[in-house]
Scaffold this motif. Sequence first.
Motif, PDB file in Angstrom:
ATOM      1  N   ASP A  44       0.841  -1.185   0.000  1.00  0.00           N
ATOM      2  CA  ASP A  44       0.000   0.000   0.000  1.00  0.00           C
ATOM      3  C   ASP A  44       0.881   1.241   0.000  1.00  0.00           C
ATOM      4  O   ASP A  44       1.999   1.227   0.510  1.00  0.00           O
ATOM      5  CB  ASP A  44      -0.888   0.045   1.244  1.00  0.00           C
ATOM      6  CG  ASP A  44      -1.894  -1.098   1.269  1.00  0.00           C
ATOM      7  OD1 ASP A  44      -2.369  -1.483   0.191  1.00  0.00           O
ATOM      8  OD2 ASP A  44      -2.208  -1.592   2.370  1.00  0.00           O
ATOM      9  N   GLU A  89       0.566   5.298   1.077  1.00  0.00           N
ATOM     10  CA  GLU A  89      -0.256   6.299   1.747  1.00  0.00           C
ATOM     11  C   GLU A  89       0.465   7.631   1.721  1.00  0.00           C
ATOM     12  O   GLU A  89       1.691   7.688   1.826  1.00  0.00           O
ATOM     13  CB  GLU A  89      -0.520   5.885   3.196  1.00  0.00           C
ATOM     14  CG  GLU A  89      -1.336   4.616   3.318  1.00  0.00           C
ATOM     15  CD  GLU A  89      -1.623   4.239   4.763  1.00  0.00           C
ATOM     16  OE1 GLU A  89      -1.512   5.138   5.635  1.00  0.00           O
ATOM     17  OE2 GLU A  89      -1.951   3.078   5.005  1.00  0.00           O
ATOM     18  N   GLU A 110       0.418  11.597   3.342  1.00  0.00           N
ATOM     19  CA  GLU A 110      -0.099  12.452   4.402  1.00  0.00           C
ATOM     20  C   GLU A 110       0.175  13.898   4.014  1.00  0.00           C
ATOM     21  O   GLU A 110       1.331  14.304   3.864  1.00  0.00           O
ATOM     22  CB  GLU A 110       0.587  12.125   5.726  1.00  0.00           C
ATOM     23  CG  GLU A 110       0.027  12.907   6.881  1.00  0.00           C
ATOM     24  CD  GLU A 110       0.658  12.491   8.190  1.00  0.00           C
ATOM     25  OE1 GLU A 110       0.894  13.386   9.010  1.00  0.00           O
ATOM     26  OE2 GLU A 110       0.906  11.298   8.389  1.00  0.00           O
TER      27      GLU A 110
END
Length: 59
Positions: free
Chosen positions: A36, A38, A40
């Motif tokens: 995955d 991700e 931020e």
Amino acid sequence: MGFGSYDESEQENQEYDTDLDDDGGVSADQNAHDGDVEFEFTASNDELIDRLSDIKENT
């Protein structure tokens, strides 16, 4: 011979290795990765839009 010149007889005598049965290739799924990603973001949408506007003005 000048720059970019070639001997045409050498072009006729080239041999090409077209043996496609060798196992020297790489399988497409050999380097498959599961995982995955991700991100931020610390800036708000308004801050990002203001920054984009600044970039557009400077170009």
